[in-house]
Structures are given as C-alpha cells and as structure tokens.
Write a protein that holds these residues in place. Structure first.
Motif, PDB file in Angstrom:
ATOM      1  N   ALA A  59     -11.083  -9.878   2.916  1.00  0.00           N
ATOM      2  CA  ALA A  59     -10.564  -9.441   4.211  1.00  0.00           C
ATOM      3  C   ALA A  59     -11.007  -8.032   4.572  1.00  0.00           C
ATOM      4  CB  ALA A  59      -9.037  -9.519   4.192  1.00  0.00           C
ATOM      5  N   CYS A  60     -11.228  -7.201   3.574  1.00  0.00           N
ATOM      6  CA  CYS A  60     -11.366  -5.762   3.824  1.00  0.00           C
ATOM      7  C   CYS A  60     -12.677  -5.415   4.536  1.00  0.00           C
ATOM      8  CB  CYS A  60     -11.289  -5.006   2.497  1.00  0.00           C
ATOM      9  SG  CYS A  60     -11.392  -3.225   2.736  1.00  0.00           S
ATOM     10  N   PRO A  61     -12.588  -4.871   5.757  1.00  0.00           N
ATOM     11  CA  PRO A  61     -13.818  -4.557   6.498  1.00  0.00           C
ATOM     12  C   PRO A  61     -14.532  -3.316   5.956  1.00  0.00           C
ATOM     13  CG  PRO A  61     -11.886  -3.944   7.787  1.00  0.00           C
ATOM     14  CD  PRO A  61     -11.373  -4.587   6.538  1.00  0.00           C
ATOM     15  N   VAL A  62     -13.803  -2.465   5.197  1.00  0.00           N
ATOM     16  CA  VAL A  62     -14.489  -1.280   4.666  1.00  0.00           C
ATOM     17  C   VAL A  62     -14.797  -1.433   3.172  1.00  0.00           C
ATOM     18  CG1 VAL A  62     -13.788   0.344   6.446  1.00  0.00           C
ATOM     19  CG2 VAL A  62     -12.241  -0.089   4.528  1.00  0.00           C
ATOM     20  N   ARG A  63     -14.554  -2.620   2.655  1.00  0.00           N
ATOM     21  CA  ARG A  63     -15.016  -3.015   1.315  1.00  0.00           C
ATOM     22  C   ARG A  63     -14.521  -2.104   0.197  1.00  0.00           C
ATOM     23  NH1 ARG A  63     -18.976  -3.119   5.018  1.00  0.00           N
ATOM     24  NH2 ARG A  63     -20.071  -1.282   4.254  1.00  0.00           N
ATOM     25  N   ILE A  64     -13.237  -1.815   0.224  1.00  0.00           N
ATOM     26  CA  ILE A  64     -12.710  -0.883  -0.784  1.00  0.00           C
ATOM     27  C   ILE A  64     -11.826  -1.584  -1.808  1.00  0.00           C
ATOM     28  CG2 ILE A  64     -12.844   1.149   0.704  1.00  0.00           C
ATOM     29  CD1 ILE A  64      -9.772   0.748   1.128  1.00  0.00           C
ATOM     30  N   ILE A  65     -11.799  -2.927  -1.754  1.00  0.00           N
ATOM     31  CA  ILE A  65     -10.958  -3.658  -2.721  1.00  0.00           C
ATOM     32  C   ILE A  65     -11.872  -4.361  -3.719  1.00  0.00           C
ATOM     33  CG2 ILE A  65      -9.160  -5.396  -3.012  1.00  0.00           C
ATOM     34  CD1 ILE A  65      -8.244  -4.831  -0.191  1.00  0.00           C
ATOM     35  N   SER A  66     -11.626  -4.110  -5.003  1.00  0.00           N
ATOM     36  CA  SER A  66     -12.514  -4.695  -6.008  1.00  0.00           C
ATOM     37  C   SER A  66     -11.780  -4.982  -7.321  1.00  0.00           C
ATOM     38  CB  SER A  66     -13.689  -3.754  -6.274  1.00  0.00           C
ATOM     39  OG  SER A  66     -13.191  -2.479  -6.623  1.00  0.00           O
ATOM     40  N   PHE A  67     -12.299  -5.939  -8.054  1.00  0.00           N
ATOM     41  CA  PHE A  67     -11.831  -6.233  -9.408  1.00  0.00           C
ATOM     42  C   PHE A  67     -12.888  -5.726 -10.381  1.00  0.00           C
ATOM     43  CE2 PHE A  67     -10.016  -9.328  -6.573  1.00  0.00           C
ATOM     44  CZ  PHE A  67      -8.759  -9.634  -7.073  1.00  0.00           C
ATOM     45  N   LYS A  68     -12.505  -5.551 -11.631  1.00  0.00           N
ATOM     46  CA  LYS A  68     -13.445  -5.059 -12.647  1.00  0.00           C
ATOM     47  C   LYS A  68     -14.671  -5.961 -12.772  1.00  0.00           C
ATOM     48  CE  LYS A  68     -11.400  -1.523 -14.897  1.00  0.00           C
ATOM     49  NZ  LYS A  68     -12.082  -0.237 -15.128  1.00  0.00           N
ATOM     50  N   ASN A  69     -14.451  -7.265 -12.634  1.00  0.00           N
ATOM     51  CA  ASN A  69     -15.572  -8.182 -12.845  1.00  0.00           C
ATOM     52  C   ASN A  69     -15.913  -8.978 -11.581  1.00  0.00           C
ATOM     53  OD1 ASN A  69     -13.426  -9.891 -12.695  1.00  0.00           O
ATOM     54  ND2 ASN A  69     -13.560 -10.634 -14.797  1.00  0.00           N
ATOM     55  N   TYR A  70     -15.404  -8.518 -10.437  1.00  0.00           N
ATOM     56  CA  TYR A  70     -15.620  -9.270  -9.204  1.00  0.00           C
ATOM     57  C   TYR A  70     -15.418  -8.318  -8.040  1.00  0.00           C
ATOM     58  CZ  TYR A  70     -15.204 -13.325  -6.049  1.00  0.00           C
ATOM     59  OH  TYR A  70     -15.378 -14.260  -5.071  1.00  0.00           O
ATOM     60  N   SER A  71     -16.502  -8.007  -7.359  1.00  0.00           N
ATOM     61  CA  SER A  71     -16.359  -7.044  -6.266  1.00  0.00           C
ATOM     62  C   SER A  71     -17.410  -7.302  -5.199  1.00  0.00           C
ATOM     63  CB  SER A  71     -16.507  -5.612  -6.799  1.00  0.00           C
ATOM     64  OG  SER A  71     -17.843  -5.395  -7.206  1.00  0.00           O
ATOM     65  N   VAL A  72     -17.217  -6.648  -4.077  1.00  0.00           N
ATOM     66  CA  VAL A  72     -18.182  -6.764  -2.981  1.00  0.00           C
ATOM     67  C   VAL A  72     -19.553  -6.304  -3.471  1.00  0.00           C
ATOM     68  CG1 VAL A  72     -18.772  -5.937  -0.670  1.00  0.00           C
ATOM     69  CG2 VAL A  72     -16.388  -6.469  -1.247  1.00  0.00           C
ATOM     70  N   ASP A  73     -19.552  -5.237  -4.245  1.00  0.00           N
ATOM     71  CA  ASP A  73     -20.812  -4.699  -4.748  1.00  0.00           C
ATOM     72  C   ASP A  73     -21.471  -5.653  -5.751  1.00  0.00           C
ATOM     73  OD1 ASP A  73     -22.883  -2.853  -5.356  1.00  0.00           O
ATOM     74  OD2 ASP A  73     -21.770  -2.240  -7.150  1.00  0.00           O
ATOM     75  N   ILE A  74     -20.669  -6.208  -6.646  1.00  0.00           N
ATOM     76  CA  ILE A  74     -21.246  -7.098  -7.674  1.00  0.00           C
ATOM     77  C   ILE A  74     -21.936  -8.291  -7.021  1.00  0.00           C
ATOM     78  CG2 ILE A  74     -20.685  -8.716  -9.542  1.00  0.00           C
ATOM     79  CD1 ILE A  74     -18.540  -6.708 -10.483  1.00  0.00           C
ATOM     80  N   ILE A  75     -21.229  -8.967  -6.125  1.00  0.00           N
ATOM     81  CA  ILE A  75     -21.821 -10.161  -5.499  1.00  0.00           C
ATOM     82  C   ILE A  75     -22.982  -9.744  -4.591  1.00  0.00           C
ATOM     83  CG2 ILE A  75     -21.387 -12.218  -4.086  1.00  0.00           C
ATOM     84  CD1 ILE A  75     -19.868 -12.283  -6.739  1.00  0.00           C
ATOM     85  N   GLY A  76     -22.787  -8.653  -3.866  1.00  0.00           N
ATOM     86  CA  GLY A  76     -23.869  -8.145  -3.006  1.00  0.00           C
ATOM     87  C   GLY A  76     -25.114  -7.847  -3.834  1.00  0.00           C
ATOM     88  N   SER A  77     -24.926  -7.278  -5.009  1.00  0.00           N
ATOM     89  CA  SER A  77     -26.061  -6.952  -5.884  1.00  0.00           C
ATOM     90  C   SER A  77     -26.731  -8.221  -6.407  1.00  0.00           C
ATOM     91  CB  SER A  77     -25.594  -6.105  -7.071  1.00  0.00           C
ATOM     92  OG  SER A  77     -25.004  -4.916  -6.604  1.00  0.00           O
ATOM     93  N   MET A  78     -25.918  -9.256  -6.679  1.00  0.00           N
ATOM     94  CA  MET A  78     -26.501 -10.533  -7.119  1.00  0.00           C
ATOM     95  C   MET A  78     -27.411 -11.097  -6.026  1.00  0.00           C
ATOM     96  SD  MET A  78     -23.191 -12.267  -8.966  1.00  0.00           S
ATOM     97  CE  MET A  78     -23.923 -13.816  -9.491  1.00  0.00           C
ATOM     98  N   ILE A  79     -26.920 -10.976  -4.793  1.00  0.00           N
ATOM     99  CA  ILE A  79     -27.735 -11.477  -3.675  1.00  0.00           C
ATOM    100  C   ILE A  79     -29.053 -10.701  -3.607  1.00  0.00           C
ATOM    101  CG2 ILE A  79     -27.868 -11.621  -1.150  1.00  0.00           C
ATOM    102  CD1 ILE A  79     -24.761 -12.056  -1.211  1.00  0.00           C
ATOM    103  N   LYS A  80     -28.953  -9.394  -3.820  1.00  0.00           N
ATOM    104  CA  LYS A  80     -30.150  -8.553  -3.739  1.00  0.00           C
ATOM    105  C   LYS A  80     -31.090  -8.772  -4.925  1.00  0.00           C
ATOM    106  CE  LYS A  80     -27.819  -5.134  -0.964  1.00  0.00           C
ATOM    107  NZ  LYS A  80     -26.627  -4.289  -1.155  1.00  0.00           N
TER     108      LYS A  80
END
Lengths: 769, 431
Positions: free
Chosen positions: A601-622
């Motif tokens: 839900a978070c539009p500014v992407r500040i919510i994350s889990f240790k093993n699951y985050s916007v950055d982690i999945i985004g990095s997988m895509i990249k």
C-alpha cells in the motif's frame, strides 16, 4: 551483517542434462563474486548436504543459495539456523527444466535469470530478529454463559489464568434457571435437567483459583495487542459490580452468545394477536418457572388465555428463519428445541396433541436418534408443509392452514396454542450508525433485549461492521468489534480454519461465532481456548500466527519519511495498524499477520521486512537479464505468484511436465496485496514486456487468507493507468488472473494467452535503456 | 501427578485433516512432540480425494498446503509421521500408553527426489485406489501431487519386487530397496488422539439402488474423483458405461443413511455434498440438469445460503421423495428411478443418465483399529464421542461424530487443548 554467499547448484534430477551448469557457476562467480560456488549431482543426499553444512561452519557462509528443486521440496534437508543463516531456494527443477525444453537457449536463460534473482535476494535479505517482549499470558473471556464458562474452566485446566466478565449479576447465560436440555452425549435420546450440569460448571468457575470473575460488568474498552491487551472493565456498582478497573491480558475470547429474534417481527405468524401464541423461548420460560415453583414435574401447562389445560399445540418451525425478510440463515437449534418442547407438552399434558409444522427437520448426525424417539410418540404429528395462514377465531382457538403438505394438498389445523420457533441472533455488538461508543447499549440490552436483537438482525454491510460496538469496544483504527463474516456472525471465512479470526488474539466461541447448540458450544469454547494459548505462546517467541505461523519477521516502518497518507492503516486486513491524530501509523507487531499488504500500500515505500521488501523484489526485477533485441523469444514477463496457491500450482505443473513458456520469470509474493505499484514501474521501465499476477479468488467466496489481498491488487492495478500513460505503455501489459492451487492444468494456457497478447502489442519500447 | 516429568509425545492415530490439524495446533501451542500413525503412505486423508469443498467450492489442497507449510516452517522433528502403518496394540502401563506400530515394508527411502525415472521403467500396473479403482497406474506411483512425505510408493501386491528390479536399476539416488521388510515400532506416549476418520458406506449393500449392477450408478465419493482434474477422466464428467457427457443426473440422498437396516444416523454432510456436486456439474456442463431426491434438506446455519444458491438455479431440482428402486434401461444405459414423491404422494418414474448415491460416513474405528486390552467407549454407531474411564484418550473429526471438514478441524483444535490439559494436570506444567 557481512554477506558471505554460498551458491550450491544441484545437477541431479536431470538438471545437468537440460542446463549448462558451468555457465550457471560462472554467473555466480563472475557477476556476483560469491564466496563459494559449486555444483553437486545429488545435493539433497548426505554428501551434498554435509558440504553445505561444513561451509557454514568452516567458511562462515551466512547466505545459502540452493539452486535445485522447489522451495516446497526437501526443506528438512536444506534447513539451517533460521536466526543466523538466510536460505534462498532457486527453483531450477519444477519451474525450469520440468516445464521447458531441454538444452534450449531460452531454458538456459530462464535458469540464469532465476539464479541472478536468487543471489540478489540472498544478498539483500537478512535473517529475522524476533521481537521478544514481556507478555501477559492470561485470557479474557467475555460472557459467562455456557461457552464462556467452558472457555474459562478449560483455560484454567490448561494452566492459564482467566479474567471472566459477565454483564448479568449471575453466571450461566441463557440456560440459567431454565428447565431442560437434550442430553449432551450419545445416544441423544432424552431430555435432562439443565441445573445439575450448569450449577456444577458455575461452581467450578467460581471455585477456581485461576479464574477472576467480574459480574454485572461490561468491557469499556480494549487497547493493545496479543500478550499486552489492556482491558477497561466497567462494573455496575448498583448491581454488585466493582466499578471501573483495568486488567492486562494476553488474548481474548468473545463468548457473548445470542439473543432471540425479535418476536415483534413475527406478527405475520400471529404473534401479539393472542396470548396463546408464544415463542419457543417464552414456552421454555413458562416451564422453567413452573418447575422452579413446584420443584417437581407434576404440573400441567394451561392456556394463557383461559388458564385451562392445553389440549393441542402447534409448533411452527423456521419462524423468521430461513427467510430473506427476517433471518436468512438457519438457526440450527430450533428443530431440536421444538422436538424437546413437544416432549414437554406430551409429558405434562398427556392427552394433548402436538403438531410440528416444518420444512425440513434438521437433526444432523446422531441427533437423528432424538428425532426418531419423538416420532415414536403417537401424540406428536409431523406436518411437512408451508404455513399459509394463521388466525385466531372468536372462541380464541388458533386456525392454521398448511399448504404443500405430504398429502398433496392443504390441511387446516385448529389448535389451542401455537409456539413460534424463533431463531437466534448473534450478540456480536450493536450497530451504532454514528460510530459512538455507546456503553449504554449494553445496559439497554438487559432491559430490552428484543429491541437490540432486531437492530442486529439486519445483515450489516462491509462498511457497517466498523460501526458496531458494545462488546469488545476495541480501541482500534478499524472499528470496535470483530468484523462480521455474514449475518452479524464474526465467523472465519475458511473451511479449513474455523478459528481464523480477523483480529489477532481475539477469537469468537459458541453461538456468537455461528448458530450452534449447548453441546457444540462447549466444544467450540475449547477450540477457542487452544487458539488463545497458541497466539500467546507464539507471541512470546516473537512469532506470527496463522496463516504464516512461526514467521519471525515483522514490518519495519521508516516513520521519518512517512507522508501520513493512512493507506497502510486503512488497508491492513487485520487492523494491526493504528494511527495518531496526524495519521502517522503505529504498528502493533503482535497483531500483524505478516502478509505485507501495508508494504504494497505504501506510496513512499518505507515499509519493509527483513527478508521481504520493496527494494528486495525491485532488485530481483533489476537482476534479470533483458535482451535488447525485441524478438518473440526475448519477451520478458514478470509473474507475481501467490506463495500459497499459485506457486505450488506451478510446481505441480512441473511435476506433470506441462510445457510453459520460457518468457516468464516468476517471483513468489506473500500475497498479491503486498505488491507495491513501484514494481510495475521498475519492471516496465527496464524493458519488461508484461506483468502477470497469479493469485487467489476474490469476491463473496474469497480464498485469499489475507482477506482482500488479491482484490486490493486488482484495485491498485486500476490506479496504474497513470504510470502506464506516463511510460506510454498499453494497459494490457499488466493482467491479473484468479487461480486456485488445483488449477495447474490451466497454467500453460493462461501464460500462453498472455504471452500472445504481449506478442500482439509488441515488445516494450524500453529495452536497452 | 505420577512423578514422571519426562516429556512423552502425543500419539495421533490417523494423519487425515483432523489428525494433522490437531498435531499442528499442539506443536504451535506448546513444546510437546507428536507422533502421527497413518495407514496411507501419505498424510491428508480422505479430503485430498475431494474435488471441491462446500460451501465455497474451493479446492482442499489450498488449506492442506498451508498446513504443510506450518509443518515445514516450524521446528523440525516435533511432528513425526509414521506412514503406511497401523496400530498393533495399545496398553496403559505406568501412567502412559505403550503402543506397538506395524509398518509396511518401506521400499522407497527419503533419498527419493520424485524425479519419476522409476515410473517410466516400471512394467507393472495396479488399480488406482485414490481414484476409487476407476483407473490404473504403475506399481510404483506417487499417491497424489501433493503427497507428503514427497516420495514414490511401491504396491507390493502388484510389483514383482526383486524378480524385476527395473526401477532400482534406473534410480540414480539409491532410493529403492526391494528387499525391505515390515517394521515394528514401540512408542511410549503420554496421551492419544483418535482421528481415524471415516470410510464411505458400502454401496454394494444397497441392492435396490443398483450399485455394482449398473455402471452408471456411482457414489458421491467417486463423483469427486470423476470431477477432479487429477481424476480418471481429467475432470470431465462423463459416465462410466459409454464415456458420454452427462446431461441428466440424479442424486439419491440418505442412500443407506437414516435407515435402521443400514446406518441409523444422519451423516450430516451428504445434503451439502450433493448440492455442491449439483452446482459443479452445472458449472462444468451448462446444458445439464440435476435432480436431488431427499427426505429433509439439512443445510444448517449459514449453509442455508448455499441451499439458496443451488435452489435458485432452475436446472437444479429439489424433490422431496425417497428413491425405492433403480433399474437400467439396457439399450441406453440410462437409469429409471422409482420415486415416492412425498409431496404428491404418488409413485413416479424418473429417468437419469447417471445416478449418484449420497452414501454416508462409517467411522473407521472401532472395526479397523486394534486397541488391545484398552477399552474405548465407542457408542452404538462406532463413534467415540467422549472417552469414559481411560484418561488421556481423546477423539477428533469423524472418529468422534459425523461432521464436515470445518467442524472436524474445530474438534481437532478442541482435542489439542485436551492434550495440553492432560499434560498440565499430569505434570503440573505445560509442554
């Protein structure tokens, strides 16, 4: 922590026959510079698994990447200290070689991308750090009726302390001081006096050192989370209550029972037109009163109108139940209770005739014995049909017309008394349109239960339940009471998980959960107690409860960057997030079920889990390699797949060796609701040609265990248009398909169809940027 | 308290959905260990053979997958499965239960990766009991796609064992031992949950209803396999005699239930099951018509909504009437049902292309369970509603009473609490 990545590629199960393992090893070595990188022909065998264990011990490997079979296979072998070692499984078997042609360039690229994505994830992800705090392990039981007393005494028997709150001045609930019930064990043939068992149960609760009882008391508010709920109790001092006080508890059981359906609504069945037309509850009360007065069973039932012994009675079943204009559901108990009361009448007035007018007799299971017993009585007449008219004539006798009987036509009955088997309404909180905490409602309920029953009988819509109050009075962002599933019952939506509550640590039990009788309520209370204990014990270890039971991760919110948009607090399916006046979210980690809907839900992407985050999945895509040349075989489609259903469905497709296009790159997600819209932009702006979402069915019979995850994903996708417009991309490039775990046969076609759509649109213009 | 503070596990007899649920509930709520003894080579029980659950028409594997994850994600080793096994004996001794378990030969070990090479090599076949013998499979087989433990199984009645060895030759993981022998385990457990489930009532006893004589008379459990994608027809509802798509189907309720000559009780689930089947027949084949012959429609509580959903489909006919006799029209293979239509009190004849008998549930225990000297208080129908006398023995699911999946899991959760209470009472501590 310093990353020490070990990559272990299994060449068994024909993986090496299908793929070039050397190339895979080189990717790990050259592109990712991992510490250890080896292949083994039987990685799950002893030698292979010892190899990994010794690298962990000797070389300090803390990120283990197993490129072999599905994460759903051989977990017992690839199982390391979860708090120290992060393990990532790269599915080269089920999701690559079993669904793709062997020794094919596209298959090889698929495997290589999965390896890149896996190593990237392993580098970014961290083992969980469980949140362990001092917690309270006692259990609050609201309601001192049959369910509540059973809950309290059973929790005590398991060694847990209990706070029991009852709004009346005595324990016992509805059956208190009532006459008889059906026996509570097979063969279920006879009636027994209520008082003996019930008095024993009340004594047991009152004498227990572990149970603290507040009578004449209601819950003013509950604040907090599992293991640390602060409960404000309001005791009516005039009736012997203790005034206002607070208790801390670990979990809550709502055992608030039921109310009779408002008989004022039954005027269409003659209620109110004669004192001889009464409800089943009123007849029960009449018997109870006579029995209490006489202390024996030698009394006779007289007609209320003329005080002469009753000679004929008609029981009218489903009075206001199974009726869209009243209670749409079956109240479950009325067939049995009418048969019971029919037996009363035949006992006290042996010359009487009893007619039971019914649509279906629902004496399920071994209750069939009870029905059979009553059928043996030749003074009881079962009349199957539809009541079309009921009226009282000048003599005061009641004329009833029944259509569609078993004799083909209508019959007319003339009786001295009619009993309406009115249904039950859950006591799950009252509807307050203005959203006020109306404590007075609890008090009114005592004075005038009928009034509130009627107000509750209106099936509350999705938006309405958040306005209910009067039972739990939770201080939660999303409302004061448990969300209703249907008809005001806060039941679980899931066939396989009857106690899957939408408020973590709070479990309904007994007839407030669904219509049920005393026998089943007692057992239901035991199940609810187990769930509270489970929630408390898991919370004590910093672990989540069902459906991600044991998960020690929880969301971290980088608050300084929060824009107070409130989307996370509104969309959390379990009401785990509260907010302050400004709208800054406050997480209650022990209420959290770890679905990641807030992260999505978070539009500014500040919510994350240790093993699951916007950055982690985004990095997988990249991490995927996107060929610049836009040929058909170079089309790249990201598939976000629900971990619980769609990912296993793909595994089964592999086991069945179905062919699925090698254009796809599957990323398992906790729930489609955890997909953050930025991933679409990340993917599409890198030249990904299409995005396919595979997740649970939504709508009325939703299957998403995070309630609205898959529905939210589809809703948020609608908001994607702006992103797509900005990128000048076609909206058909993003699609969601509702998939069940057993739909594996459909997968090749679903994927093929989407690939063809993308082929038609053509490759993404962003390739090579 | 009897002095022993040693932690002994809980025995759960039956690894169906009830038994597995009870085990997980215990594991997640306490420090206790659980041993599940299961007669099939896989866990999950009867419900894995279902196509869809009522009332959501959802697949049973969804919830089962969550439970497998709960087993796999949590601490290993606290739930131990002894599959392909049955109880030989249970004795109460020194305050605990001494249990002897007999396990069929384990021809396949944990090295198995389910790669499938052995299946291609196997020359023998067996009847597929998962599909109620409606088709056949290799003598070495994967019991179902969600099989847990995930490994192949050998049917030693169909397999030629060491005189063939073709599977052993191709297996690259040393996973097959064709000389394996029966094994016995001795367990010492604190308490026992009986979760032995049910079997369908034997429709061969219903002679007037034609089962066994006419190919197109099947039972409700067979109907589930006939509809499942993993079933003998790949999910196409075609009738056994001529593989014709079924357009006119009849369901006979209370087939052998609520009947003194068969099962005197109501099995609780058959009304909902037939409504469900009628709905999915209609969904799969919109031209079809389904008729349900019933005595009482028993859809308690919120299940009423499901009844309304079915009855609002005008091609689902609900007819109050008892089917007295079924005969076959030999030329067409169609079936003629003689029905006492209770609403018109006339005998009518009804023609259907296929008939589904809604047979009830028979508890597996006590007839299929050896309990040695232990006296369990089964009721007259064979259900263990509550255990009198022998402390520390509990029941869950259909072993307890006729009930559906949802209620079975409710009872399994309650049963899990009984185990914790017993343990607490015995040792003064939880765990």
């Amino acid at each position: 922590m310093d990353n020490k990545v070990g990559v272990y590629i299994c060449s068994g199960c024909d993986i090496s026959k299908s793929l070039n393992i050397e190339k895979l090893l080189n990717i790990a070595k050259n592109e990712y510079k991992v510490e250890v990188c080896i292949s083994h022909e039987f990685l799950c065998g002893k030698e292979g698994s010892d190899l990994i264990k010794s690298d962990i011990a000797d070389k300090g490997i803390n990120k283990v990447v197993i490129a072999a079979c599905s994460m759903r296979a051989k977990q017992d072998i690839f199982n390391y200290d979860i708090l120290k070692i992060y393990t990532e499984r790269v599915n080269l078997r089920e999701h690559v070689i079993w669904i793709s042609p062997s020794n094919n360039e596209n298959t090889q690229r698929l495997a290589e991308d999965y390896l890149r994505m896996g190593i990237t994830k392993a580098k970014k992800a961290e083992p969980p750090e469980p949140l362990i705090e001092e917690i309270n392990k006692s259990i609050l039981v609201i309601g001192g009726g049959v369910s509540g007393l059973n809950a309290a005494t059973n929790a005590a028997m398991a060694g847990y302390n209990v706070v029991l709150v009852e709004k009346e001045s005595h324990l016992g609930g509805f059956p208190y001081s009532k006459y008889k019930k059906w026996e509570t064990n097979p063969p279920f043939e006879k009636n027994v006096l209520i008082s003996k068992d019930l008095d024993e149960l009340i004594q047991k609760a009152e004498n227990s050192d572990r149970i603290k009882i507040y009578k004449s008391s209601v819950i003013k508010s509950i604040f907090g989370q599992p293991g640390m709920f602060d409960v404000a109790i309001n005791g009516n001092e005039a009736e012997g209550g203790n005034g206002e006080l607070t208790e801390r508890v670990g979990a809550v059981i709502e055992a608030t029972g039921w109310k009779p359906y408002n008989p004022a609504n039954l005027s269409y069945l003659g209620y109110g037109s004669s004192p001889d037309i009464l409800t089943n509850v009123e007849l029960e009360e009449l018997y109870s009163k006579l029995y209490l007065e006489s202390k024996n069973e030698l009394f006779t039932i007289n007609r209320p109108s003329n005080h002469k012994p009753v000679g004929s009675v008609a029981f009218i079943l489903c009075a206001g139940s199974r009726d869209e204009n009243h209670l749409p559901y079956c109240s479950t108990v009325c067939c049995m209770s009418s048969l019971k009361e029919a037996a009363y009448i035949r006992n006290t007035n042996p010359n009487s005739k009893v007619f039971i007018i019914y649509r279906d007799i629902r004496t399920t299971g071994e209750y069939e014995n009870y029905y059979k017993k009553m059928q043996q009585d030749d003074g009881i007449f079962m009349v199957k049909g539809e009541l079309s008219d009921i009226s009282v004539d000048k003599s005061g006798s009641i004329n009833i017309k029944v259509d569609k009987t078993l004799f083909g036509g209508s019959i007319d009955l003339n009786v001295e008394m009619a009993v309406l088997a009115a249904g039950i309404v859950p006591n799950s909180g009252d509807f307050t349109p203005n959203g006020e905490v109306a404590l007075t409602i609890g008090e009114q309920a005592v004075a005038n239960p009928v009034q509130n029953a009627a107000s509750c009988a209106v099936p509350a819509g999705e938006d309405d339940f958040s306005k209910k109050s009067g039972i739990l009075n939770l201080i939660y962002r999303q409302g004061k009471e448990l969300p209703d599933l249907v008809y005001g019952f806060p039941d679980s939506n899931f066939v396989c998980f009857p106690y899957e509550s939408r408020r973590t640590g709070i479990y309904p039990a007994g007839s407030v959960r669904q219509p049920m009788d005393v026998v089943f309520s007692a057992d239901d209370a035991k199940g609810a107690v187990l769930k509270t204990i489970q929630c408390i014990e898991l919370a004590a270890k910093g672990k989540g409860v069902h459906p991600r039971a044991g998960d020690m991760t929880y969301p971290f919110i980088d608050l300084p960057r929060c824009t107070q948009c409130r989307r996370c607090t509104v969309e959390c399916p379990f009401g785990a997030l509260d907010e302050n006046d400004k709208g800054t979210p406050k997480l209650n980690p022990k209420r959290c079920r770890r679905c990641g809907v807030c992260m999505g839900a978070c539009p500014v992407r500040i919510i994350s889990f240790k093993n699951y985050s916007v950055d982690i999945i985004g990095s997988m895509i990249k991490a995927m390699n996107i060929p610049e040349e836009g040929t058909d075989e170079n089309l790249r489609i990201v598939v976000f797949a629900c971990e619980n259903d769609s990912y296993p469905a793909l595994d089964i497709a592999g086991i069945k060796r179905l062919n699925i296009s090698s254009n796809i790159r599957v990323i398992p997600v906790r729930c489609l609701g955890s997909i953050n819209n930025v991933w679409y932009a990340d993917a599409l702006s890198r030249g990904i040609d299409g995005i396919l979402l595979l997740g649970c069915r939504y709508g009325d019979d939703y299957q998403c265990h995070f309630i609205k995850g898959s529905e939210l994903a589809s809703y948020r996708m609608a908001n994607l248009k702006e992103t797509l417009d900005r990128l000048v991309l076609e909206s058909e490039r993003v699609k969601q398909v509702q998939l069940e775990i057993s739909d594996y046969q459909k997968l090749p076609e679903i994927v093929e169809e989407f690939v063809n759509t993308i082929k038609k649109i053509g490759p993404s213009p962003y390739k090579g940027f | 308290m009897d002095g022993s503070n040693e932690k002994k596990p809980v025995l759960i007899i039956g690894g169906g959905f009830s038994g597995v649920s009870a085990a997980i509930e215990i594991m997640e709520s306490s420090e206790k260990s659980v041993v599940i003894v299961e007669k099939n080579p896989y866990i999950g029980g009867r419900v894995l053979q279902m196509y869809k659950y009522f009332p959501k028409l959802c697949p049973p594997f969804c919830g089962f997958e969550i439970n497998l994850r709960r087993i796999k994600l949590n601490e290993y080793g606290r739930i131990r499965f002894i599959t392909s096994s049955e109880i030989e004996d249970i004795r109460k001794e020194d305050g605990s239960y001494k249990v002897k378990v007999r396990r069929k030969p384990q021809y396949i070990n944990d090295n198995c990766t389910i790669c499938g090479d052995c299946v291609d090599a196997c020359p023998e076949t067996r009847l597929n009991d998962f599909n109620y013998d409606m088709d056949s499979q290799k003598a070495i087989y994967l019991p179902n796609f969600f099989a847990y433990p995930a490994k192949y199984v050998i049917d030693d009645e169909a397999c030629k064992l060491i005189s063939c060895k073709k599977c052993m030759t191709v297996c690259r993981y040393d996973a097959i031992n064709l000389e394996a022998k029966e094994e016995f385990y001795n367990l010492d457990v604190e308490s026992v949950i009986l979760a032995t489930g049910w079997r369908p009532y034997d429709a061969n006893n219903l002679t007037k209803l034609g089962f066994g004589r006419y190919k197109n008379v099947i039972t409700n459990v067979m109907m589930e396999r006939l509809s499942a994608d993993s079933g003998p027809t790949g999910g196409e509802i075609i009738r056994p005699s001529d593989n014709k798509t079924v357009n006119r189907i009849a369901f006979v309720q209370c087939a052998g239930s609520r009947d003194e000559n068969h099962l005197p009780y109501c099995s609780s689930i058959c009304c909902m099951a037939s409504l469900k089947q009628a709905l999915y027949v209609r969904e799969k084949n919109p031209d079809s018509e389904a008729s349900i012959f019933y005595i009482d429609l028993r859809t308690p509580g919120k299940y009423e909504k499901f009844l309304n959903r079915a009855s609002s489909d005008e091609k689902i006919k609900l007819i109050k009437g008892k089917v007295a006799n079924i005969t076959e029209e030999s030329s067409s293979g169609d079936l003629i049902l003689e029905v006492e239509d209770m609403l018109s009190s006339k005998k009518v004849k009804f023609k259907a292309e296929m008939v589904v008998l809604a047979t009830g549930m028979v508890p597996n225990a006590p007839s299929n369970l050896k309990t040695g000297s232990l006296k369990l208080s089964f009721d007259e129908n064979g259900f263990l509603f509550f255990q009198d006398g022998n402390e520390g023995i509990f029941s869950a699911g259909v072993a307890k009473n006729p009930m559906d999946v949802n209620q079975s899991i409710q009872s399994a959760t309650a049963g899990a609490l009984s185990v914790l209470q017993y343990s607490f009472n015995k040792r003064g501590q939880n765990g």
